[in-house]
Design a protein around this motif. Structure first.
Motif, mmCIF file in Angstrom:
data_model
loop_
_atom_site.group_PDB
_atom_site.id
_atom_site.type_symbol
_atom_site.label_atom_id
_atom_site.label_comp_id
_atom_site.label_asym_id
_atom_site.label_seq_id
_atom_site.Cartn_x
_atom_site.Cartn_y
_atom_site.Cartn_z
ATOM 1 N N LEU A 15 0.826 -1.212 0.000
ATOM 2 C CA LEU A 15 0.000 0.000 0.000
ATOM 3 C C LEU A 15 0.859 1.260 0.000
ATOM 4 C CD1 LEU A 15 -2.791 1.293 0.036
ATOM 5 C CD2 LEU A 15 -2.804 1.047 2.528
ATOM 6 N N VAL A 16 1.972 1.253 0.707
ATOM 7 C CA VAL A 16 2.831 2.447 0.743
ATOM 8 C C VAL A 16 3.381 2.781 -0.643
ATOM 9 C CG1 VAL A 16 3.439 2.257 3.189
ATOM 10 C CG2 VAL A 16 4.880 1.157 1.488
ATOM 11 N N LEU A 17 3.647 1.765 -1.459
ATOM 12 C CA LEU A 17 4.125 2.001 -2.824
ATOM 13 C C LEU A 17 3.032 2.674 -3.656
ATOM 14 C CD1 LEU A 17 6.504 0.804 -5.018
ATOM 15 C CD2 LEU A 17 4.381 -0.239 -5.782
ATOM 16 N N LEU A 18 1.795 2.170 -3.529
ATOM 17 C CA LEU A 18 0.676 2.786 -4.255
ATOM 18 C C LEU A 18 0.487 4.233 -3.834
ATOM 19 C CD1 LEU A 18 -2.054 -0.004 -4.234
ATOM 20 C CD2 LEU A 18 -0.631 0.721 -6.141
ATOM 21 N N GLU A 19 0.508 4.453 -2.527
ATOM 22 C CA GLU A 19 0.325 5.817 -2.032
ATOM 23 C C GLU A 19 1.407 6.742 -2.574
ATOM 24 O OE1 GLU A 19 -1.844 5.942 2.158
ATOM 25 O OE2 GLU A 19 0.019 4.781 2.213
ATOM 26 N N ASP A 20 2.638 6.282 -2.548
ATOM 27 C CA ASP A 20 3.752 7.106 -3.025
ATOM 28 C C ASP A 20 3.590 7.452 -4.505
ATOM 29 O OD1 ASP A 20 6.424 8.331 -2.759
ATOM 30 O OD2 ASP A 20 7.008 6.704 -4.118
ATOM 31 N N ARG A 21 3.320 6.473 -5.328
ATOM 32 C CA ARG A 21 3.243 6.698 -6.771
ATOM 33 C C ARG A 21 1.968 7.410 -7.194
ATOM 34 N NH1 ARG A 21 5.807 1.133 -9.266
ATOM 35 N NH2 ARG A 21 7.848 1.389 -8.286
ATOM 36 N N LEU A 22 0.838 7.015 -6.652
ATOM 37 C CA LEU A 22 -0.434 7.580 -7.121
ATOM 38 C C LEU A 22 -0.703 8.982 -6.562
ATOM 39 C CD1 LEU A 22 -2.691 4.395 -7.083
ATOM 40 C CD2 LEU A 22 -1.683 5.551 -9.070
ATOM 41 N N LYS A 23 -0.315 9.236 -5.339
ATOM 42 C CA LYS A 23 -0.556 10.575 -4.771
ATOM 43 C C LYS A 23 0.205 11.646 -5.541
ATOM 44 C CE LYS A 23 -2.163 9.365 -0.203
ATOM 45 N NZ LYS A 23 -1.951 9.456 1.249
ATOM 46 N N LYS A 24 1.366 11.299 -6.084
ATOM 47 C CA LYS A 24 2.130 12.253 -6.893
ATOM 48 C C LYS A 24 1.379 12.624 -8.175
ATOM 49 C CE LYS A 24 6.621 10.760 -5.242
ATOM 50 N NZ LYS A 24 7.840 9.992 -5.554
ATOM 51 N N GLU A 25 0.474 11.767 -8.611
ATOM 52 C CA GLU A 25 -0.330 12.007 -9.816
ATOM 53 C C GLU A 25 -1.662 12.682 -9.500
ATOM 54 O OE1 GLU A 25 0.410 11.345 -13.168
ATOM 55 O OE2 GLU A 25 2.418 11.119 -12.321
ATOM 56 N N GLY A 26 -1.925 12.962 -8.222
ATOM 57 C CA GLY A 26 -3.154 13.645 -7.842
ATOM 58 C C GLY A 26 -4.229 12.741 -7.257
ATOM 59 N N PHE A 57 -9.237 -1.265 -4.295
ATOM 60 C CA PHE A 57 -8.290 -2.270 -3.822
ATOM 61 C C PHE A 57 -8.838 -2.923 -2.561
ATOM 62 C CE2 PHE A 57 -7.038 1.829 -2.065
ATOM 63 C CZ PHE A 57 -6.907 1.560 -0.709
ATOM 64 N N GLU A 58 -8.314 -4.110 -2.261
ATOM 65 C CA GLU A 58 -8.681 -4.782 -1.019
ATOM 66 C C GLU A 58 -7.421 -5.308 -0.348
ATOM 67 O OE1 GLU A 58 -11.454 -7.864 -1.985
ATOM 68 O OE2 GLU A 58 -9.959 -9.120 -2.933
ATOM 69 N N ALA A 59 -7.477 -5.364 0.978
ATOM 70 C CA ALA A 59 -6.329 -5.812 1.759
ATOM 71 C C ALA A 59 -6.078 -7.294 1.529
ATOM 72 C CB ALA A 59 -6.573 -5.544 3.242
ATOM 73 N N GLU A 60 -4.815 -7.640 1.450
ATOM 74 C CA GLU A 60 -4.384 -9.035 1.347
ATOM 75 C C GLU A 60 -3.547 -9.338 2.586
ATOM 76 O OE1 GLU A 60 -4.750 -11.581 -1.082
ATOM 77 O OE2 GLU A 60 -6.383 -10.263 -1.695
ATOM 78 N N GLY A 61 -4.047 -10.188 3.435
ATOM 79 C CA GLY A 61 -3.267 -10.614 4.591
ATOM 80 C C GLY A 61 -2.982 -9.517 5.591
ATOM 81 N N GLY A 62 -3.961 -8.771 5.978
ATOM 82 C CA GLY A 62 -3.758 -7.735 6.982
ATOM 83 C C GLY A 62 -4.757 -6.611 6.814
ATOM 84 N N GLU A 63 -4.628 -5.642 7.683
ATOM 85 C CA GLU A 63 -5.507 -4.490 7.641
ATOM 86 C C GLU A 63 -4.771 -3.306 7.016
ATOM 87 O OE1 GLU A 63 -6.994 -3.833 11.581
ATOM 88 O OE2 GLU A 63 -7.959 -5.790 11.648
ATOM 89 N N LEU A 64 -5.532 -2.377 6.476
ATOM 90 C CA LEU A 64 -4.945 -1.252 5.743
ATOM 91 C C LEU A 64 -4.179 -0.278 6.622
ATOM 92 C CD1 LEU A 64 -7.804 -0.460 3.222
ATOM 93 C CD2 LEU A 64 -5.723 -1.775 2.833
ATOM 94 N N ASP A 68 2.898 -2.468 6.849
ATOM 95 C CA ASP A 68 3.298 -3.442 5.833
ATOM 96 C C ASP A 68 2.105 -3.991 5.045
ATOM 97 O OD1 ASP A 68 2.172 -4.849 7.915
ATOM 98 O OD2 ASP A 68 3.680 -6.429 7.928
ATOM 99 N N SER A 69 1.033 -3.238 4.935
ATOM 100 C CA SER A 69 -0.172 -3.690 4.239
ATOM 101 C C SER A 69 0.101 -3.954 2.768
ATOM 102 C CB SER A 69 -1.280 -2.642 4.321
ATOM 103 O OG SER A 69 -1.690 -2.464 5.648
ATOM 104 N N THR A 70 -0.427 -5.071 2.298
ATOM 105 C CA THR A 70 -0.392 -5.406 0.878
ATOM 106 C C THR A 70 -1.823 -5.418 0.389
ATOM 107 O OG1 THR A 70 1.580 -6.765 1.155
ATOM 108 C CG2 THR A 70 0.276 -7.166 -0.796
ATOM 109 N N VAL A 71 -2.033 -4.871 -0.809
ATOM 110 C CA VAL A 71 -3.389 -4.803 -1.359
ATOM 111 C C VAL A 71 -3.426 -5.432 -2.747
ATOM 112 C CG1 VAL A 71 -3.988 -2.737 -0.032
ATOM 113 C CG2 VAL A 71 -3.076 -2.492 -2.339
ATOM 114 N N ARG A 72 -4.599 -5.897 -3.120
ATOM 115 C CA ARG A 72 -4.845 -6.437 -4.456
ATOM 116 C C ARG A 72 -5.781 -5.469 -5.172
ATOM 117 N NH1 ARG A 72 -8.738 -9.766 -6.534
ATOM 118 N NH2 ARG A 72 -9.527 -10.241 -4.470
#
Length: 133
Positions: A15-26, A57-64, A68-72
């Motif tokens: 999730l942190v990777l998505l936040e980093d990349r997508l937030k930069k795009e608005g 997206f939905e959480a995979e193996g943990g809460e958001l 260390d949250s991973t999402v699908r």
């Protein structure tokens, strides 16, 4: 609502990777998220309505809320919120109107989309796919 196929659908990401990349795009994490699922929203237009490109997206193996949250990723879609134009008839400035509309519930939470609105999402979504490929 208009759903469409995507190369990122079904892929897993930190999730942190998505936040980093997508937030930069608005993109922002939409208000409808829960502990196990959520949405990245990109506002494409606010010309009489609000047009969003939504990446669910939905959480995979943990809460958001865990570091260390991973999402699908799920199937992306366009969403149009139509607001009642008569609600703010006494306001003339765009900023004043936006200030009131942020508290106004949509008149139609799933307004019909035109072909132009559907076409509008393509460039924005292509950028998101490139960022996440």
């Amino acid at each position: 609502m208009y759903t469409f196929q995507s190369s990122i659908e079904g892929k897993e990401f930190p999730l942190v990777l998505l936040e980093d990349r997508l937030k930069k795009e608005g993109y922002v994490i939409g208000g409808g998220w829960e502990y196990n699922h959520g949405y990245f929203d990109l506002l494409l237009s606010q010309q009489g309505e609000y047009l969003y490109l939504r990446l669910p997206f939905e959480a995979e193996g943990g809460e958001l809320d865990k570091d260390d949250s991973t999402v699908r990723m799920l199937q992306p879609f366009l969403l149009c919120h139509q607001y009642d134009p008569d609600r703010d008839q006494d306001t003339s400035s765009g900023a004043m109107s936006a200030a009131f509309k942020q508290f106004q519930s949509p008149e139609d939470k799933d307004a019909e989309l035109s072909s132009e609105q559907i076409d509008q999402r393509q460039a924005a979504f292509d950028r998101a796919e490139r960022l996440l490929s």
